[in-house]
Design a protein around this motif. Sequence first.
Motif, short mmCIF file in Angstrom:
data_model
loop_
_atom_site.label_atom_id
_atom_site.label_comp_id
_atom_site.label_asym_id
_atom_site.label_seq_id
_atom_site.Cartn_x
_atom_site.Cartn_y
_atom_site.Cartn_z
N LEU A 11 -26.72 30.16 74.09
CA LEU A 11 -27.06 30.58 75.46
C LEU A 11 -28.40 31.32 75.45
O LEU A 11 -28.62 32.20 74.62
CB LEU A 11 -25.96 31.51 75.98
CG LEU A 11 -26.24 32.25 77.30
CD1 LEU A 11 -26.22 31.29 78.49
CD2 LEU A 11 -25.20 33.36 77.53
N LEU A 38 -19.41 37.79 75.02
CA LEU A 38 -19.19 36.34 74.96
C LEU A 38 -19.17 35.82 73.53
O LEU A 38 -19.10 34.61 73.31
CB LEU A 38 -20.32 35.63 75.72
CG LEU A 38 -20.24 35.61 77.25
CD1 LEU A 38 -21.57 35.17 77.84
CD2 LEU A 38 -19.13 34.68 77.72
N ILE A 42 -19.78 31.80 72.41
CA ILE A 42 -21.15 31.28 72.28
C ILE A 42 -21.68 31.53 70.87
O ILE A 42 -21.15 32.35 70.13
CB ILE A 42 -22.11 31.90 73.34
CG1 ILE A 42 -22.17 33.42 73.21
CG2 ILE A 42 -21.75 31.48 74.74
CD1 ILE A 42 -23.27 34.07 74.03
N SER A 46 -27.59 32.94 70.30
CA SER A 46 -27.89 33.14 71.73
C SER A 46 -28.84 34.32 71.88
O SER A 46 -28.83 35.24 71.06
CB SER A 46 -26.60 33.42 72.49
OG SER A 46 -25.76 32.30 72.37
N LEU A 101 -27.27 26.23 76.87
CA LEU A 101 -27.01 26.76 78.21
C LEU A 101 -28.12 27.76 78.56
O LEU A 101 -28.58 28.50 77.69
CB LEU A 101 -25.66 27.49 78.24
CG LEU A 101 -24.41 26.66 77.99
CD1 LEU A 101 -23.19 27.58 77.90
CD2 LEU A 101 -24.21 25.63 79.08
N CYS A 117 -20.37 35.77 82.40
CA CYS A 117 -19.16 35.33 81.67
C CYS A 117 -18.42 34.24 82.47
O CYS A 117 -17.98 33.24 81.91
CB CYS A 117 -18.22 36.51 81.44
SG CYS A 117 -19.00 37.78 80.45
N VAL A 120 -20.38 31.00 82.23
CA VAL A 120 -20.19 30.31 80.94
C VAL A 120 -18.81 29.64 80.91
O VAL A 120 -18.67 28.51 80.45
CB VAL A 120 -20.39 31.31 79.77
CG1 VAL A 120 -19.97 30.69 78.45
CG2 VAL A 120 -21.84 31.77 79.71
N LEU A 171 -26.76 29.31 86.22
CA LEU A 171 -26.63 28.76 84.87
C LEU A 171 -26.93 27.27 84.94
O LEU A 171 -26.54 26.60 85.90
CB LEU A 171 -25.21 28.98 84.34
CG LEU A 171 -24.89 28.32 82.99
CD1 LEU A 171 -24.00 29.23 82.15
CD2 LEU A 171 -24.21 26.97 83.14
N SER A 173 -27.12 23.62 82.33
CA SER A 173 -26.92 23.04 81.00
C SER A 173 -28.23 22.43 80.54
O SER A 173 -29.16 22.27 81.34
CB SER A 173 -25.85 21.97 81.07
OG SER A 173 -26.33 20.90 81.87
#
Length: 318
Positions: A11, A38, A42, A46, A101, A117, A120, A171, A173
């Motif tokens: 992320l 997270l 993840i 990240s 992400l 959160c 995600v 967010l 992808s």
Amino acid sequence: MSIETTHKSILTIVVPCYNEGEVLCETTRRLIAVLEGLQSVISPDSRILYVDDGSIDCTWDLIGRLHTADCRVVGISLAANSGHQNALMAGLETTVRCSDLFVTIDADLQDDETVICDMVRLAMEGCDIVYGVRSSRKSDTWFKRTTAQAFYRLMHRMGVRTVYNHADYRLMSRRTVEALLRYEERNLFLRGLVPLLGFRTATVEYVRLERKAGESKYPLTKMMGLAFDGITSFSMTPVHLVLWIGAAFLTAALVIAAWVVACLLTQRAVTGWASLMLSVWLCSGCILIGLGIVGEYIGKIYMEVKHRPRYVIKEEVL
Ligand code: UDP
Ligand code: MG
């Protein structure tokens, strides 16, 4: 996009910063807490990517120091102030190959970072784009709230698809970012572009809070510029409107011409200098407005054909 069990998604939280020295330490503390919360879902790779948009305060030095203290904080510095939208694109473009992400969020913590959160989690359930939507704008001034909401309505009327009460907190992808980067336009209005991408989307709601420190980097003139860009980059309605007004004027002129002929035939002297002058001014005004609107579109074409770079990166701490 679905997250594979063997490979945890990386992320990247992209944060554009323009003279945000006062708030950056607190922002980092809060965003690191989100990454830590997270960590079971993840990848440890990240990170938080700060995009310094040509700040003239201590922002870039601070980003360097934050990077030294924690390697999860990285940054790029743009050579000049290129604007919020270009700064976001710079961040996404720089990290598109090494992340799965992407969350874009403002530096001032007005957008509740804890909903990352939920974003995600929705991405794990298969959503490609998750929009952060403000459920309440009580913290905004009456003026900001009213003008922003009027703007969303106007955009809707002009046929531009935007998500109501969503700014640039979202967010995405990797495949949606890749698709977004294929849009090469210079007059960027991401709130209009992202809904054009398609893909599976979702929204999460949050309450918009007060700015943590510093003052808004979007004064009224910049806000109006963004709104104007939003309309003229996505909608041909203003030009159509000019055409319809022109047609209405032509019809009125024909009616007046018929009346003048009738007056001539009945030998009645045409009086009314004042009304004549009034209509000259009125028509000239309308013509000038029409020309201005058309000129705006031609100006945009002019800027696009130049293919100037959206931003130039001066330094990186990655
Ligand atoms: N920003 C930027 N470049 C600019 C203006 C703003 O990168 O030329 C950043 C700013 O640092 C912040 C975000 O864009 O992270 C949104 O700005 P701000 O919070 O001042 O806008 P507001 O919330 O008042 O609309
Ligand atoms: Mg703000």
